[in-house]
Design an enzyme around this catalytic site. Structure first.
Site, PDB file in Angstrom:
ATOM      1  N   ASP A  29       0.857  -1.184   0.000  1.00  0.00           N
ATOM      2  CA  ASP A  29       0.000   0.000   0.000  1.00  0.00           C
ATOM      3  C   ASP A  29       0.900   1.244   0.000  1.00  0.00           C
ATOM      4  O   ASP A  29       1.746   1.413   0.882  1.00  0.00           O
ATOM      5  CB  ASP A  29      -0.889  -0.007   1.244  1.00  0.00           C
ATOM      6  CG  ASP A  29      -1.873   1.170   1.292  1.00  0.00           C
ATOM      7  OD1 ASP A  29      -1.758   2.083   0.441  1.00  0.00           O
ATOM      8  OD2 ASP A  29      -2.739   1.175   2.188  1.00  0.00           O
ATOM      9  N   GLU A  79      29.804  10.056   3.669  1.00  0.00           N
ATOM     10  CA  GLU A  79      30.034   8.661   4.023  1.00  0.00           C
ATOM     11  C   GLU A  79      29.979   7.798   2.775  1.00  0.00           C
ATOM     12  O   GLU A  79      29.927   6.577   2.858  1.00  0.00           O
ATOM     13  CB  GLU A  79      29.033   8.174   5.074  1.00  0.00           C
ATOM     14  CG  GLU A  79      27.581   8.236   4.673  1.00  0.00           C
ATOM     15  CD  GLU A  79      26.660   7.746   5.777  1.00  0.00           C
ATOM     16  OE1 GLU A  79      26.486   6.518   5.873  1.00  0.00           O
ATOM     17  OE2 GLU A  79      26.135   8.580   6.529  1.00  0.00           O
ATOM     18  N   CYS A 111      25.837  10.572   9.151  1.00  0.00           N
ATOM     19  CA  CYS A 111      25.139  11.777   8.679  1.00  0.00           C
ATOM     20  C   CYS A 111      25.538  13.040   9.439  1.00  0.00           C
ATOM     21  O   CYS A 111      25.074  14.131   9.107  1.00  0.00           O
ATOM     22  CB  CYS A 111      23.627  11.568   8.772  1.00  0.00           C
ATOM     23  SG  CYS A 111      23.055  10.112   7.882  1.00  0.00           S
ATOM     24  N   HIS A 233      17.997  16.577  10.936  1.00  0.00           N
ATOM     25  CA  HIS A 233      18.440  15.546   9.997  1.00  0.00           C
ATOM     26  C   HIS A 233      17.222  14.708   9.635  1.00  0.00           C
ATOM     27  O   HIS A 233      16.470  14.266  10.515  1.00  0.00           O
ATOM     28  CB  HIS A 233      19.525  14.673  10.624  1.00  0.00           C
ATOM     29  CG  HIS A 233      19.765  13.410   9.850  1.00  0.00           C
ATOM     30  ND1 HIS A 233      20.110  13.424   8.512  1.00  0.00           N
ATOM     31  CD2 HIS A 233      19.667  12.104  10.208  1.00  0.00           C
ATOM     32  CE1 HIS A 233      20.235  12.181   8.083  1.00  0.00           C
ATOM     33  NE2 HIS A 233      19.962  11.351   9.091  1.00  0.00           N
TER      34      HIS A 233
END
Length: 387
Positions: A29, A79, A111, A233
């Protein structure tokens, strides 16, 4: 002395996979993505696109507005590094034909590294106001096919020029930070894709936010009410909502639905349709805020929460500068997003499996429509093209 972001510009790839097509392929879905994680599309890098070409596309419009020989350092956060030894920033330095009187270094911590590079850049400029530092945050988020992370891929790069007397935002001294050795997301050297424990990572993210916020308030004396706009973030858009709900609760602030949306929604617009870009994600969110808030932000305070799995987190703030709107590159951002080409799931898989930058020799078919591309690898040496 005010120090901060004088110019900012982001780039993404020329292609995207809609999560409607993804859901149809997986027989899921689509609301699991549209509503459940708040994602609609994810930018997909073709084989001839890497963090260097993305970074060049992000940085070039900034360099066109200044004397590029005035750049004294490139701090490249990623990264998705292209070499275990040579900095991606040195490839970028050559591609953009910058002065040899320049230092280059690569930052890595999941991150978080983009925020670390920005903070180091501000410190360098405060120590020597002659410095003009180009900060790059660039990543390609890639997970194994048929894993839970596959729907949270994406790519992007953000270039920031950090100077004294910045025209966009002055980064304020004082921040809150938190480090803890955890295994919520990692990528061993022999792997091209990351491993992630999604539920655990969400838990650690929110715990780190609480700890960084507590440290921030102790260090600066600022409160929730001192901040008008919040950037987080964003590995997936709903994570920012979870974060803001958590922060408001910790700060003992009750927000109406309208206040909640006003503080967070503008910074989520781009991430929802670009997807995760790891170190760049927080700053794609900042660009989204600048481009999508329909009111003037001059003299308002913006907060930034950076989280890097593993983990390191930092919470800091900046003050928007009068006249900031005159130097934004919103049209370029919107144009890049609007002109992306949709991929079928089969086309996405073809891109996914064609990428092999660890072989000794390879020439990449041209898919990248931008002015910079990874042309190939010869004798294990990467070479790029500028059009």
């Amino acid at each position: 002395m005010n120090v901060g972001i004088d110019l900012i510009h982001f780039s993404t790839s020329d292609y995207y996979l809609g999560l409607d097509a993804f859901a149809e392929e997986k027989n899921i879905d689509v609301d699991k993505f549209y509503i459940g994680i708040g994602q609609e599309k994810m930018s997909i890098a073709p084989p001839d696109e890497d963090v260097v070409s993305l970074a060049a596309k992000a940085a070039a419009p900034i360099l066109e507005q200044i004397d590029k020989n005035s750049i004294t350092a490139i701090l490249f956060a990623t990264e998705s590094g292209v070499d275990q030894s040579k900095s991606a920033g040195v490839f970028l330095h050559g591609l953009l034909n910058l002065s040899s009187r320049c230092r280059v270094i690569e930052f890595k911590h999941a991150c978080y590294s983009g925020a670390a590079a920005l903070q180091m850049a501000t410190t360098m400029v405060r120590a020597n106001p002659k410095e003009k530092v180009l900060v790059i945050a660039a990543d390609i988020a890639k997970y194994d096919v048929d894993t839970s992370g596959e729907a949270t891929q994406g790519c992007g790069a953000v270039a920031m020029l950090v100077t004294e007397s910045p025209r966009i935002i002055a980064i304020e001294p004082g921040s809150g930070y938190h480090t803890e050795d955890v295994m919520d997301f990692w990528r061993p050297n022999q792997r091209k894709t990351a491993l992630v424990d999604g539920k655990y990572s969400t838990k650690v993210y929110l715990h780190s936010l609480k700890q960084a916020w507590q440290h921030f308030t102790e260090e600066t004396g600022r409160t929730f009410d001192d901040i008008q706009h919040f950037c987080y973030h964003i590995p997936f858009t709903k994570m920012a909502d979870k974060a803001h709900q958590t922060l408001a609760k910790v700060a003992k602030v009750k927000l109406s639905p309208q206040e909640f949306k006003a503080q967070t929604l503008p910074s989520q617009v781009y991430n929802r349709i670009v997807g995760n870009s790891y170190s760049a994600s927080l700053f794609v969110g900042f660009c989204s805020l600048l481009d999508n808030l329909n009111e003037n932000m001059a003299n308002r305070r913006v907060s930034f929460f950076s989280y890097g799995s593993g983990c390191v987190a930092e919470f800091f703030t900046g003050l928007m500068q009068p006249g900031y709107e005159k130097v934004l590159m919103s049209t370029s951002h919107r144009k890049q997003i609007e002109q992306r080409h949709p991929l079928t799931y089969a086309e996405y898989l073809a891109f996914y499996h064609e990428v092999d930058d660890e072989v000794e020799n390879i020439e990449f078919e041209r898919h990248n429509k931008g002015p910079y591309r990874l042309a190939g690898i010869k004798d294990h040496k990467r070479y790029y093209q500028t059009l």
